[in-house]
Design an enzyme around this catalytic site. Structure first.
Site, mmCIF file in Angstrom:
data_model
loop_
_atom_site.group_PDB
_atom_site.id
_atom_site.type_symbol
_atom_site.label_atom_id
_atom_site.label_comp_id
_atom_site.label_asym_id
_atom_site.label_seq_id
_atom_site.Cartn_x
_atom_site.Cartn_y
_atom_site.Cartn_z
ATOM 1 N N HIS A 19 0.824 -1.220 0.000
ATOM 2 C CA HIS A 19 0.000 0.000 0.000
ATOM 3 C C HIS A 19 0.851 1.260 0.000
ATOM 4 O O HIS A 19 1.881 1.316 0.669
ATOM 5 C CB HIS A 19 -0.957 -0.008 1.197
ATOM 6 C CG HIS A 19 -2.089 -0.958 0.999
ATOM 7 N ND1 HIS A 19 -1.914 -2.316 1.052
ATOM 8 C CD2 HIS A 19 -3.384 -0.750 0.684
ATOM 9 C CE1 HIS A 19 -3.066 -2.907 0.789
ATOM 10 N NE2 HIS A 19 -3.982 -1.975 0.561
ATOM 11 N N SER A 30 -6.545 4.690 -5.487
ATOM 12 C CA SER A 30 -5.939 5.308 -4.297
ATOM 13 C C SER A 30 -6.040 6.826 -4.373
ATOM 14 O O SER A 30 -6.275 7.499 -3.367
ATOM 15 C CB SER A 30 -4.460 4.926 -4.172
ATOM 16 O OG SER A 30 -4.333 3.635 -3.663
ATOM 17 N N GLU A 32 -8.327 8.642 -5.781
ATOM 18 C CA GLU A 32 -9.691 9.065 -5.457
ATOM 19 C C GLU A 32 -9.950 8.923 -3.946
ATOM 20 O O GLU A 32 -10.539 9.795 -3.317
ATOM 21 C CB GLU A 32 -10.679 8.204 -6.246
ATOM 22 C CG GLU A 32 -12.081 8.769 -6.242
ATOM 23 C CD GLU A 32 -13.142 7.703 -6.401
ATOM 24 O OE1 GLU A 32 -12.899 6.718 -7.133
ATOM 25 O OE2 GLU A 32 -14.207 7.851 -5.756
ATOM 26 N N GLN A 80 -7.733 8.884 -1.415
ATOM 27 C CA GLN A 80 -6.963 9.835 -0.602
ATOM 28 C C GLN A 80 -7.458 11.277 -0.815
ATOM 29 O O GLN A 80 -7.563 12.048 0.139
ATOM 30 C CB GLN A 80 -5.472 9.720 -0.943
ATOM 31 C CG GLN A 80 -4.914 8.331 -0.592
ATOM 32 C CD GLN A 80 -3.409 8.335 -0.377
ATOM 33 O OE1 GLN A 80 -2.816 9.354 -0.039
ATOM 34 N NE2 GLN A 80 -2.796 7.173 -0.536
ATOM 35 N N PHE A 134 1.343 2.720 7.561
ATOM 36 C CA PHE A 134 0.049 2.906 8.241
ATOM 37 C C PHE A 134 -1.051 2.789 7.189
ATOM 38 O O PHE A 134 -1.019 3.488 6.177
ATOM 39 C CB PHE A 134 0.020 4.297 8.879
ATOM 40 C CG PHE A 134 -1.325 4.696 9.439
ATOM 41 C CD1 PHE A 134 -1.820 4.108 10.588
ATOM 42 C CD2 PHE A 134 -2.087 5.678 8.803
ATOM 43 C CE1 PHE A 134 -3.057 4.491 11.100
ATOM 44 C CE2 PHE A 134 -3.316 6.075 9.318
ATOM 45 C CZ PHE A 134 -3.796 5.471 10.465
ATOM 46 N N ILE A 174 -5.225 2.796 6.456
ATOM 47 C CA ILE A 174 -6.579 3.078 6.944
ATOM 48 C C ILE A 174 -7.466 3.250 5.716
ATOM 49 O O ILE A 174 -7.000 3.718 4.677
ATOM 50 C CB ILE A 174 -6.587 4.340 7.849
ATOM 51 C CG1 ILE A 174 -7.916 4.495 8.563
ATOM 52 C CG2 ILE A 174 -6.248 5.594 7.054
ATOM 53 C CD1 ILE A 174 -7.872 5.461 9.747
ATOM 54 N N CYS A 175 -8.719 2.855 5.834
ATOM 55 C CA CYS A 175 -9.654 2.997 4.721
ATOM 56 C C CYS A 175 -10.027 4.485 4.625
ATOM 57 O O CYS A 175 -10.839 4.983 5.404
ATOM 58 C CB CYS A 175 -10.888 2.126 4.957
ATOM 59 S SG CYS A 175 -12.112 2.308 3.664
ATOM 60 N N ALA A 176 -9.398 5.185 3.681
ATOM 61 C CA ALA A 176 -9.551 6.632 3.590
ATOM 62 C C ALA A 176 -11.005 7.027 3.340
ATOM 63 O O ALA A 176 -11.474 8.051 3.842
ATOM 64 C CB ALA A 176 -8.641 7.181 2.490
HETATM 65 N N1 LIG Z 1 -1.795 3.695 3.364
HETATM 66 C C1 LIG Z 1 -3.106 3.627 3.084
HETATM 67 O O1 LIG Z 1 -3.960 3.447 3.940
HETATM 68 N N2 LIG Z 1 -3.428 3.776 1.779
HETATM 69 C C2 LIG Z 1 -4.707 3.828 1.312
HETATM 70 N N3 LIG Z 1 -5.900 3.739 2.069
HETATM 71 C C3 LIG Z 1 -6.908 3.929 1.195
HETATM 72 O O2 LIG Z 1 -8.094 3.938 1.484
HETATM 73 N N4 LIG Z 1 -6.417 4.112 -0.066
HETATM 74 C C4 LIG Z 1 -5.052 4.100 -0.037
HETATM 75 O O3 LIG Z 1 -4.242 4.308 -0.924
#
Ligand SMILES: NC(=O)N[C@H]1NC(=O)NC1=O
Length: 130
Positions: A27, A44, A46, A48, A79, A81-83
């Site tokens: 990731h 990714s 979209e 982020q 790290f 996380i589901c952005a």
């Molecule tokens: N590092 C990380 O969490 N990357 C991501 N999370 C996400 O939802 N899209 C990503 O690219």
């Protein structure tokens, strides 16, 4: 949950810890070099951007970079996380908390976040196909 998603989850759960960490290492960093250089995948980018990570103010950007680096040095994976389920404030908050957790706990937490990202990406693909 679709059969495809269930199969992905089973595959991930059956991996040894080193394989799970390998998935985490695939990731990109949040608000990292790829976002700034425009080299993220469209998905990714979209995710982020939607969380506001492409418009951090200078102090947020510097805090994010420092914490991301500390996290990666401590655990050996980025790290995750589901952005799409967060915004820049909750992402920074969780990064601050999770950087101090234990290694196994963070491996498991990262994998749960990967599953959420996968769920939303599969859902988007399915919706496109209707
Ligand atoms: N590092 C990380 O969490 N990357 C991501 N999370 C996400 O939802 N899209 C990503 O690219």
């Amino acid at each position: 949950m679709s059969a495809l998603e269930a199969a992905f989850q089973e595959f991930i759960d059956a991996l040894p810890d080193s394989g799970k960490e390998g998935i985490l290492r695939c990731h990109p960093d949040l608000a990292g070099r790829d976002l700034h250089r425009g080299t993220l995948t469209p998905e990714s980018h979209e995710e982020q951007g939607g969380a506001g990570l492409d418009s951090l103010d200078p102090s947020e950007a510097s805090l994010m970079a420092q914490l991301n680096q500390r996290y990666k040095r401590r655990f050996g994976f980025p790290f995750i996380i589901c952005a799409k389920m967060n915004d820049k404030g909750s992402i920074l908050q969780q990064l601050k908390e999770r950087v101090n957790k234990d290694h196994a706990e963070e491996r498991a937490h990262g994998i749960e976040e990967v599953k959420k990202i996968c769920h939303l990406r599969l859902q988007a693909l399915t919706v496109h196909k209707l």
